[in-house]
Design an enzyme around this catalytic site. Structure first.
Site, mmCIF file in Angstrom:
data_model
loop_
_atom_site.group_PDB
_atom_site.id
_atom_site.type_symbol
_atom_site.label_atom_id
_atom_site.label_comp_id
_atom_site.label_asym_id
_atom_site.label_seq_id
_atom_site.Cartn_x
_atom_site.Cartn_y
_atom_site.Cartn_z
ATOM 1 N N GLY A 137 36.450 127.686 64.598
ATOM 2 C CA GLY A 137 35.187 126.980 64.105
ATOM 3 C C GLY A 137 35.070 125.568 64.649
ATOM 4 C CD GLU A 140 33.435 129.722 66.821
ATOM 5 O OE1 GLU A 140 33.934 129.491 65.589
ATOM 6 O OE2 GLU A 140 33.112 130.983 67.301
HETATM 7 N N1 CAA Z 1 42.625 126.587 57.852
HETATM 8 C C1 CAA Z 1 43.241 126.453 56.612
HETATM 9 N N2 CAA Z 1 44.131 125.444 56.607
HETATM 10 C C2 CAA Z 1 44.549 125.037 57.859
HETATM 11 C C3 CAA Z 1 43.941 125.309 58.889
HETATM 12 C C4 CAA Z 1 42.813 126.150 59.004
HETATM 13 N N3 CAA Z 1 42.222 126.450 60.031
HETATM 14 N N4 CAA Z 1 44.350 124.677 60.129
HETATM 15 C C5 CAA Z 1 45.473 123.683 59.423
HETATM 16 N N5 CAA Z 1 45.484 124.284 58.305
HETATM 17 C C6 CAA Z 1 46.234 123.425 57.014
HETATM 18 C C7 CAA Z 1 47.709 123.912 57.251
HETATM 19 O O1 CAA Z 1 47.802 125.179 56.444
HETATM 20 C C8 CAA Z 1 48.607 122.692 56.637
HETATM 21 O O2 CAA Z 1 48.471 122.867 55.247
HETATM 22 P P1 CAA Z 1 49.451 122.777 54.129
HETATM 23 O O3 CAA Z 1 50.274 121.523 54.508
HETATM 24 O O4 CAA Z 1 49.077 123.242 53.039
HETATM 25 O O5 CAA Z 1 50.650 123.708 54.706
HETATM 26 C C9 CAA Z 1 47.688 121.503 57.062
HETATM 27 O O6 CAA Z 1 46.391 121.996 57.401
HETATM 28 C C10 CAA Z 1 48.248 120.844 58.277
HETATM 29 O O7 CAA Z 1 48.498 122.143 59.348
HETATM 30 P P2 CAA Z 1 49.842 122.161 60.036
HETATM 31 O O8 CAA Z 1 51.106 121.558 59.286
HETATM 32 O O9 CAA Z 1 49.897 123.351 60.662
HETATM 33 O O10 CAA Z 1 49.713 120.963 61.202
HETATM 34 P P3 CAA Z 1 50.338 120.878 62.522
HETATM 35 O O11 CAA Z 1 50.020 119.603 63.179
HETATM 36 O O12 CAA Z 1 51.630 121.619 62.806
HETATM 37 O O13 CAA Z 1 49.516 122.002 63.493
HETATM 38 C C11 CAA Z 1 47.397 122.966 64.519
HETATM 39 C C12 CAA Z 1 48.077 121.765 63.761
HETATM 40 C C13 CAA Z 1 48.030 123.538 65.848
HETATM 41 C C14 CAA Z 1 45.991 122.675 64.302
HETATM 42 C C15 CAA Z 1 47.735 124.085 63.321
HETATM 43 O O14 CAA Z 1 47.323 123.894 61.864
HETATM 44 C C16 CAA Z 1 46.850 125.333 63.609
HETATM 45 O O15 CAA Z 1 47.248 126.110 64.334
HETATM 46 N N6 CAA Z 1 45.769 125.570 62.743
HETATM 47 C C17 CAA Z 1 44.913 126.957 62.858
HETATM 48 C C18 CAA Z 1 44.179 126.825 63.997
HETATM 49 C C19 CAA Z 1 43.288 128.209 64.103
HETATM 50 O O16 CAA Z 1 43.910 129.346 64.216
HETATM 51 N N7 CAA Z 1 42.101 127.918 63.942
HETATM 52 C C20 CAA Z 1 40.976 129.201 63.974
HETATM 53 C C21 CAA Z 1 40.774 129.710 62.702
HETATM 54 S S1 CAA Z 1 39.741 131.064 62.732
HETATM 55 C C22 CAA Z 1 38.335 130.558 62.999
HETATM 56 O O17 CAA Z 1 37.840 129.591 63.250
HETATM 57 C C23 CAA Z 1 37.247 131.728 63.005
HETATM 58 C C24 CAA Z 1 35.980 131.472 63.525
HETATM 59 O O18 CAA Z 1 35.521 131.746 64.688
HETATM 60 C C25 CAA Z 1 34.948 130.609 62.691
#
Ligand code: CAA
Length: 286
Positions: A137, A140
């Site tokens: 998102g 997006e």
């Molecule tokens: N939603 C909720 N929480 C999230 C998040 C998300 N999309 N991305 C990161 N966070 C949170 C993590 O859970 C973590 O929280 P806690 O400390 O409570 O555990 C905090 O943010 C820090 O994240 P990381 O410890 O994972 O940080 P990192 O530096 O190791 O990694 C990252 C960073 C690569 C961005 C990793 O967080 C990640 O892969 N995030 C998810 C990305 C993702 O999959 N996005 C797509 C979501 S679905 C979507 O967006 C659908 C759509 O089309 C609208």
């Protein structure tokens, strides 16, 4: 309280005094910081501010973002809007924790994410200043904006496939129209990210700046836009957006209608008169 240390911990850049004052006085917003920037205070800036969740786009954040965009859109003193995040994350996507327990029926009944489209209905130009992660998102949201500037370390991706879902905020459509089918398919089917440099090469991003200069550059771009007639700027935005939505013939017809309409405005007369008289134009949005 507002020392460098706190900003360093959050990965955010210090805000101007005015913004700090608004925040300290108890802003109406919980997840975003909002202020007016530029020499003439004519650029509306919205900073996503949910650092612990890497600016994951929860419902509350999106509602606030839409409200702030709409209020800048209605403000006659504002000519352009900048949306940014922190140095680490523009936004890491929709909030996975919030979405985790939703059922198919929940999504259909609430038309989940349909309200996000309101960002792309804003008439004034929006510039996304992307540092760090713009994922799912987040990517997006950047693509709903009109211009994307990236910091050198920005990363763009649609990693939804890794969660066994697909982009739901326009990613399959806007990314494909912007970077072409092959790269869009590769990003959406593998979930792999691309760098700022790759994003620029693919036409997703128009300029890349050092991390610490990015927001100022985006504001300067907003100031350049805001110098023009707001009325005509919104027509130009509508015409360019038509290219993504319409056939070439329909798009050309829309352009022609809007072009002809500019001749019904005071600002068009003023712009051409000022050129001929070799003076600066004074636009009044009329
Ligand atoms: N939603 C909720 N929480 C999230 C998040 C998300 N999309 N991305 C990161 N966070 C949170 C993590 O859970 C973590 O929280 P806690 O400390 O409570 O555990 C905090 O943010 C820090 O994240 P990381 O410890 O994972 O940080 P990192 O530096 O190791 O990694 C990252 C960073 C690569 C961005 C990793 O967080 C990640 O892969 N995030 C998810 C990305 C993702 O999959 N996005 C797509 C979501 S679905 C979507 O967006 C659908 C759509 O089309 C609208």
């Amino acid at each position: 309280m507002w020392g460098a240390c706190r900003w360093a911990v959050r990965g955010l850049r210090p805000l101007s005094t005015a913004a700090r004052r608004t925040y300290a006085a108890g802003s109406q917003y919980q997840y975003i910081l909002v202020e007016k920037r530029g020499e003439r205070q004519n650029v509306g800036m919205i900073q996503l501010n949910r650092p612990k969740a890497l600016n994951a786009l929860c419902d509350g954040l999106m509602m606030e973002l839409i409200q702030a965009c709409e209020s800048f859109d209605e403000d006659p003193g504002i000519g352009a809007i900048v949306i940014t995040g922190s140095d680490k994350a523009f936004a890491a996507g929709a909030d996975i924790k919030e979405m985790q327990s939703k059922s198919f029926q929940d999504c259909v009944n609430s038309n989940f994410l349909s309200n996000w489209g309101k960002v792309s209905e804003v008439k004034k130009p929006i510039i996304a200043a992307v540092n760090g992660f713009a994922l799912g998102g987040g990517c997006e949201l950047a693509m709903m904006c009109d211009i994307i500037y990236a910091g050198e370390k920005a990363q763009f991706g649609q990693p939804e496939i890794l969660l066994a879902t697909i982009p739901g905020g326009g990613g399959t459509q806007r990314l494909t129209k912007t970077v072409g089918k092959s790269l869009a398919m590769e990003m959406i089917l593998t979930g792999e990210r691309i760098s700022a440099q790759e994003a620029k090469q693919a036409g997703l991003v128009s300029k890349i700046y050092p991390v610490e200069k990015l927001v100022e550059e985006a504001i300067q771009c907003g100031e350049k836009i805001a110098k023009n007639s707001g009325l005509i700027v919104s027509m130009a935005k509508e015409a360019v957006n038509g290219a993504l939505e319409l056939s070439l013939a329909e798009g050309n017809r829309l352009e022609k209608k809007l072009f002809h309409s500019t001749f019904a405005t005071e600002d068009r007369k003023e712009g051409m008169s000022a050129f001929v008289a070799k003076r600066d134009a004074n636009f009044k949005n009329q």
